[in-house]
Design a protein around this motif. Sequence first.
Motif, PDB file in Angstrom:
ATOM      1  N   PHE A 168       0.841  -1.203   0.000  1.00  0.00           N
ATOM      2  CA  PHE A 168       0.000   0.000   0.000  1.00  0.00           C
ATOM      3  C   PHE A 168       0.873   1.248   0.000  1.00  0.00           C
ATOM      4  O   PHE A 168       0.653   2.183  -0.776  1.00  0.00           O
ATOM      5  N   ARG A 169       1.858   1.265   0.865  1.00  0.00           N
ATOM      6  CA  ARG A 169       2.724   2.441   0.958  1.00  0.00           C
ATOM      7  C   ARG A 169       3.447   2.690  -0.358  1.00  0.00           C
ATOM      8  O   ARG A 169       3.583   3.838  -0.804  1.00  0.00           O
ATOM      9  N   ALA A 170       3.900   1.617  -0.986  1.00  0.00           N
ATOM     10  CA  ALA A 170       4.616   1.765  -2.252  1.00  0.00           C
ATOM     11  C   ALA A 170       3.697   2.307  -3.335  1.00  0.00           C
ATOM     12  O   ALA A 170       4.072   3.206  -4.100  1.00  0.00           O
ATOM     13  N   ALA A 171       2.477   1.780  -3.392  1.00  0.00           N
ATOM     14  CA  ALA A 171       1.537   2.202  -4.431  1.00  0.00           C
ATOM     15  C   ALA A 171       1.156   3.670  -4.267  1.00  0.00           C
ATOM     16  O   ALA A 171       1.189   4.451  -5.219  1.00  0.00           O
ATOM     17  N   PHE A 172       0.808   4.054  -3.052  1.00  0.00           N
ATOM     18  CA  PHE A 172       0.367   5.431  -2.847  1.00  0.00           C
ATOM     19  C   PHE A 172       1.522   6.409  -2.854  1.00  0.00           C
ATOM     20  O   PHE A 172       1.363   7.556  -3.261  1.00  0.00           O
ATOM     21  N   GLY A 173       2.685   5.955  -2.404  1.00  0.00           N
ATOM     22  CA  GLY A 173       3.852   6.821  -2.489  1.00  0.00           C
ATOM     23  C   GLY A 173       4.226   7.140  -3.919  1.00  0.00           C
ATOM     24  O   GLY A 173       4.763   8.211  -4.211  1.00  0.00           O
ATOM     25  N   ALA A 174       3.926   6.224  -4.834  1.00  0.00           N
ATOM     26  CA  ALA A 174       4.212   6.451  -6.250  1.00  0.00           C
ATOM     27  C   ALA A 174       3.255   7.460  -6.866  1.00  0.00           C
ATOM     28  O   ALA A 174       3.540   8.036  -7.915  1.00  0.00           O
ATOM     29  N   PHE A 175       2.113   7.667  -6.251  1.00  0.00           N
ATOM     30  CA  PHE A 175       1.108   8.582  -6.789  1.00  0.00           C
ATOM     31  C   PHE A 175       1.124   9.947  -6.103  1.00  0.00           C
ATOM     32  O   PHE A 175       1.098  10.985  -6.755  1.00  0.00           O
ATOM     33  N   ILE A 176       1.102   9.939  -4.784  1.00  0.00           N
ATOM     34  CA  ILE A 176       0.858  11.161  -4.029  1.00  0.00           C
ATOM     35  C   ILE A 176       2.176  11.722  -3.510  1.00  0.00           C
ATOM     36  O   ILE A 176       2.892  11.062  -2.754  1.00  0.00           O
ATOM     37  N   SER A 177       2.478  12.939  -3.918  1.00  0.00           N
ATOM     38  CA  SER A 177       3.745  13.565  -3.523  1.00  0.00           C
ATOM     39  C   SER A 177       3.593  14.410  -2.269  1.00  0.00           C
ATOM     40  O   SER A 177       4.550  14.573  -1.504  1.00  0.00           O
ATOM     41  N   GLU A 178       2.394  14.960  -2.035  1.00  0.00           N
ATOM     42  CA  GLU A 178       2.218  15.849  -0.886  1.00  0.00           C
ATOM     43  C   GLU A 178       0.738  15.952  -0.546  1.00  0.00           C
ATOM     44  O   GLU A 178      -0.122  15.904  -1.430  1.00  0.00           O
ATOM     45  N   VAL A 179       0.454  16.068   0.746  1.00  0.00           N
ATOM     46  CA  VAL A 179      -0.904  16.319   1.220  1.00  0.00           C
ATOM     47  C   VAL A 179      -0.848  17.566   2.091  1.00  0.00           C
ATOM     48  O   VAL A 179      -0.096  17.611   3.071  1.00  0.00           O
ATOM     49  N   GLU A 180      -1.637  18.585   1.726  1.00  0.00           N
ATOM     50  CA  GLU A 180      -1.600  19.865   2.429  1.00  0.00           C
ATOM     51  C   GLU A 180      -2.987  20.216   2.967  1.00  0.00           C
ATOM     52  O   GLU A 180      -3.984  20.139   2.242  1.00  0.00           O
TER      53      GLU A 180
END
Length: 630
Positions: A168-180
């Motif tokens: 999960f972490r790998a998949a979402f880390g590949a998509f989402i660069s920042e949450v503000e």
Amino acid sequence: MRSGAKVKAASWDWKLWTAGVSLVGAVMAASSAFGDEDITVSHGYNFFGDLKYPADYSRLNYVNPDAPKGGEISIWGMGTFDSFNPYTRKGRAGGSPTIGHEDILTTFADDPTASYCFLCETMEYPKDLSWVIFNLRPDVTFPDGKGWSADDLKFTFDLFMEQGLPSFRAAFGAFISEVEVLDTHKIKFSFNADSPERDRIGLAGIFPAFSQQWFEETGARLDESSLVPIMGTGIYELDSYDINQQVVYKRRDNYWAEDLPVSVGRNNFDTIRIEYFADSAAAFEGFKAGEYTFRSENSSKSWGTSYDFPAIDAGHVIKTELNDGNLARAQGYVFNLRREKFQDRRVREAIGLMFNFEWSNESLFYGLYERVTGFWGNSDMEAIGTPTGAELAILQPLVDEGLLDASILTDEAIIPPVSGTRQLDRGNLRRASALLDEAGWVVGDDGMRRKDGEVLSVEFLESSPAFDRINNPFIENLKRLGVDAVLNRVDPAQATDRRRSYDFDITNHTLSMALEPSTGLEQWFGSEGRDESSRNLMGLNSPAVDRLIEVVVASETKDELRVAVQALDRVLRDELFWVPQWFKDVHTVAYYDQYGYPDPLPAYARGELDFWWFEADKNAELVAAGALSR
């Protein structure tokens, strides 16, 4: 083309690592705080087309707006449970563990490839989909009365990225660069430039409403099992449980979304009860005795021969078939390709020849089923015949690079072998024998096949006694082939542990595909996650498949997607990592005659826990007749 609402391609399947009308003014161009950039503001998102529901919809088309509230529906669960946390591989979660969790975006049963704002009022995004802003509803509250904010959502994202499963972490880390966090109820997800556009908004929208304060006060962790459910904002919450016996959920009195259009005609039961049984046979006896009230029947033998008990004869139980418009379930026996003996395609093909579907369907299934042929059955995405046109153009470079055999360009899409009406088809036996001989597994004086002194042994890992009558004839046929085949039936907890650790030869697996497949395919078939994904149970490691997944994900039109999936389906079937089983295009259900449901049902949902309802007068008649105790 894009207009508000993308298919939940990763849906909450990502969470369990173990889901024609114009926008009518709801989509508009904006410049405001983002300078001159055109910004779409919408109540939903669909990468390929329009949304079915406008922003001012009053209810969903397929619900009964006058459905009464009250009563109970009860179903069954098999085996054991020791946790209510579905977001970790530790422990075994009880039934419906996410029933109280709600996501930013939601999907509807008659518009399954679109996503609509649920915990948000609107979303904003630019043409290049480099970010999305969710304008969250300010009235979302937890059962304790406390509100939910953008800070809670940012905390939840960080929690999943810290304590979620590695895949999960790998998949979402590949998509989402920042949450503000932009404001109390305004949050922005920014995406990596090289991430597939089609999945961006949908992936950002699957995060649930969790409370930072609750996690801090309880000390709960996402990666630990727990019998205390994670508090959510949903209408149902845990009422009671009895380990390995029963789970009961109750409807909240202070549900924040009770009066929203999305809730009309839904969430109609006061309680949802799950009764646990050791196996399906015990569960069926429990149903006959009225211990639970709704049953989806997956045993053709029971459906064909066992529904003749007194409650049926008296009309207290309804037995019926309901239309099912979903994709055919890609169910089959899968080989563990991590085992050296199964890395030879000829061995897999030979074993597959020994499963006689035609005899099984006639003798065991009462003609109820059809054979599964591919992964997108019952749709136009299934590969048929030989590749032509655009599909051929996708496959040709993979052949040129040596990733696929040239026969993929000229052979028809593989379909399972057809057998005769006898349990052992001698023609298929001869073909299988020749394949094993060619692979070096030769028959010795004792009738067993060996290679380099090792016997060709195959263990079937199974937890359901109901499969014995299906597995055993398959095993008998394999023994006639000289294979040392055995059935190892274990309890559900052992089956879960062994599957998680890939400790099996052959086991049953259902590969649930999406109507608009995308990056979720990487968990099912991708090489990178083969040793940590519970979906790629077979351990497929194919550079050609990886490349085809990239083509599917990059599709920008529905036609491109259809052709790309056909090519992928063709290559997956050619891998022969499974022995396809069976499917039916109807739901076979039985229930005590105290429920109502919309007619017709939507094509993509049966909905018994969602939009069915309880009829108190009918229940009173059943209780008076002694068919039910309450």
